[in-house]
Design a protein around this motif. Structure first.
Motif, PDB file in Angstrom:
ATOM      1  N   VAL A  15       0.837  -1.201   0.000  1.00 19.26           N
ATOM      2  CA  VAL A  15       0.000   0.000   0.000  1.00 19.26           C
ATOM      3  C   VAL A  15       0.869   1.247   0.000  1.00 19.26           C
ATOM      4  O   VAL A  15       0.622   2.207  -0.733  1.00 19.26           O
ATOM      5  CB  VAL A  15      -0.949   0.001   1.220  1.00 19.26           C
ATOM      6  N   LEU A  19       0.952   4.121  -2.939  1.00 14.37           N
ATOM      7  CA  LEU A  19       0.673   5.541  -2.732  1.00 14.37           C
ATOM      8  C   LEU A  19       1.863   6.395  -3.140  1.00 14.37           C
ATOM      9  O   LEU A  19       1.706   7.481  -3.696  1.00 14.37           O
ATOM     10  CB  LEU A  19       0.307   5.790  -1.259  1.00 14.37           C
ATOM     11  N   MET A  59      -9.398   4.954 -10.824  1.00 14.65           N
ATOM     12  CA  MET A  59      -9.501   4.183  -9.582  1.00 14.65           C
ATOM     13  C   MET A  59     -10.947   4.190  -9.087  1.00 14.65           C
ATOM     14  O   MET A  59     -11.699   5.128  -9.380  1.00 14.65           O
ATOM     15  CB  MET A  59      -8.627   4.798  -8.481  1.00 14.65           C
ATOM     16  N   ARG A  63     -10.767   4.582  -3.209  1.00 16.25           N
ATOM     17  CA  ARG A  63      -9.325   4.477  -3.421  1.00 16.25           C
ATOM     18  C   ARG A  63      -8.783   5.750  -4.063  1.00 16.25           C
ATOM     19  O   ARG A  63      -7.690   6.212  -3.734  1.00 16.25           O
ATOM     20  CB  ARG A  63      -9.000   3.274  -4.293  1.00 16.25           C
ATOM     21  N   ASN A  66      -8.486   8.440  -1.367  1.00 16.66           N
ATOM     22  CA  ASN A  66      -7.355   8.144  -0.477  1.00 16.66           C
ATOM     23  C   ASN A  66      -6.024   8.458  -1.154  1.00 16.66           C
ATOM     24  O   ASN A  66      -5.101   8.994  -0.524  1.00 16.66           O
ATOM     25  CB  ASN A  66      -7.387   6.675  -0.051  1.00 16.66           C
ATOM     26  N   ALA A  67      -5.924   8.121  -2.438  1.00 16.69           N
ATOM     27  CA  ALA A  67      -4.687   8.389  -3.172  1.00 16.69           C
ATOM     28  C   ALA A  67      -4.443   9.892  -3.285  1.00 16.69           C
ATOM     29  O   ALA A  67      -3.311  10.364  -3.114  1.00 16.69           O
ATOM     30  CB  ALA A  67      -4.748   7.752  -4.554  1.00 16.69           C
ATOM     31  N   ASP A 148     -20.717  -1.212  -4.936  1.00 15.35           N
ATOM     32  CA  ASP A 148     -19.645  -0.705  -5.792  1.00 15.35           C
ATOM     33  C   ASP A 148     -20.093  -0.414  -7.216  1.00 15.35           C
ATOM     34  O   ASP A 148     -19.398   0.281  -7.956  1.00 15.35           O
ATOM     35  CB  ASP A 148     -18.462  -1.683  -5.809  1.00 15.35           C
TER      36      ASP A 148
END
Length: 218
Positions: A15, A19, A59, A63, A66-67, A148
Motif C-alpha cells: 500500500v 501511494l 480508480m 481508493r 485516499n490516493a 460498488d
C-alpha cells in the motif's frame, strides 16, 4: 502468527509503495462509467487528455480519494471545493467545471417520484461506495446501503430490497441503459443536490499551469 505478521507487513509495504507511486502531476480519475473509463475514452478522460496531454489514472471512488489525500502533487477528477461535499480549503485549486452533475432520488418502478430528502429518514436507500452526496442528503437519516456498482442498486430497488436510490446523472442513465431498462421514477427537473465536476489539484505552480490549460480548453 509469524506468517500473519509477515503477510500484514507485506500488505502495508504494498500500500505504501502504491501511494508513493502517485507521482507528481498524476491525474486521478474516479471510475464513473461514461465520464472516466478504464479504456481512457470517458468524456472527462478525453477532455483532460486533449487539453493537458496527460492520461488519467482510473480508480474506484474511495481508493481515488485516499490516493489524492496521500499525494503531495497530484490532481483528482471530478471534485471541487464546495464545503457541502468536501473539506478541501487552502492548498487546493480547482478548474472551471467540466459539467454540473445532479443528484436525484429514484423510486421503485410504479411508485411516485419524490425530491424531498426528509422522506428518506429511516428508509433503506441505495448509494455507491465512496461517492459524496453532500451534507443535505447524507444527513437525511437514511439507512444507506452502499454498493460498488450502480447496476446492483437498480436490481435491488426493482425487487424491493431498497426503498429508494440516490444517484448522479448522467452516469445513472448510463447504468440504466446498460441494464436494458428505462430510468426509474425521479423528479427530472428537481435534483436534490448539484455537484460541479471540476479538476481538483494540490496547489503547486505546475498544477496551476495544468489547470490553466484545461480552463483554456473548456
Amino acid at each position: 502468527m509469524l506468517t500473519k505478521h509477515v503477510l500484514f507487513s507485506g500488505l502495508l509495504l504494498f500500500v505504501s509503495s502504491f501511494l508513493n507511486s502517485i507521482s507528481a502531476q498524476t491525474i486521478i480519475g474516479i471510475d464513473i462509467p461514461g465520464l472516466h473509463n478504464n479504456d481512457g475514452q470517458g468524456i472527462y478522460d478525453v477532455m483532460i487528455r486533449d487539453a493537458t496531454g496527460r492520461d488519467v489514472l482510473i480508480m474506484p471512488p474511495a481508493r481515488a480519494v485516499n490516493a489524492y489525500d496521500s499525494c503531495t502533487d497530484c490532481c483528482i477528477s471530478p471534485a471541487n471545493k464546495n464545503p457541502d461535499f468536501y473539506e478541501y480549503g487552502d492548498g487546493h485549486i480547482v478548474s472551471i467545471p467540466m459539467f454540473t452533475a445532479q443528484i436525484f432520488i429514484f423510486s421503485k418502478p410504479g411508485d411516485a417520484a419524490i425530491n424531498d430528502v426528509a422522506l428518506l429518514k429511516g428508509k433503506k436507500v441505495g448509494a455507491r461506495k465512496g461517492m459524496p452526496y453532500g451534507n443535505h442528503v447524507e444527513s437525511s437519516g437514511a439507512r444507506f446501503m452502499k454498493v460498488d456498482q450502480l447496476t446492483k442498486n437498480i436490481k435491488k430497488l426493482e425487487r424491493g430490497s431498497l426503498d429508494y436510490m440516490v444517484a448522479y446523472t448522467p452516469d445513472i442513465y448510463d447504468a440504466f441503459y446498460s441494464a436494458g431498462k428505462d430510468p426509474f421514477p425521479h423528479t427530472k427537473t428537481s435534483p436534490v443536490a448539484s455537484h460541479e465536476d471540476s479538476l481538483l489539484c494540490k496547489d503547486t505552480p505546475e498544477n496551476q499551469a495544468l489547470i490553466k490549460k484545461l480552463n483554456d480548453a473548456i
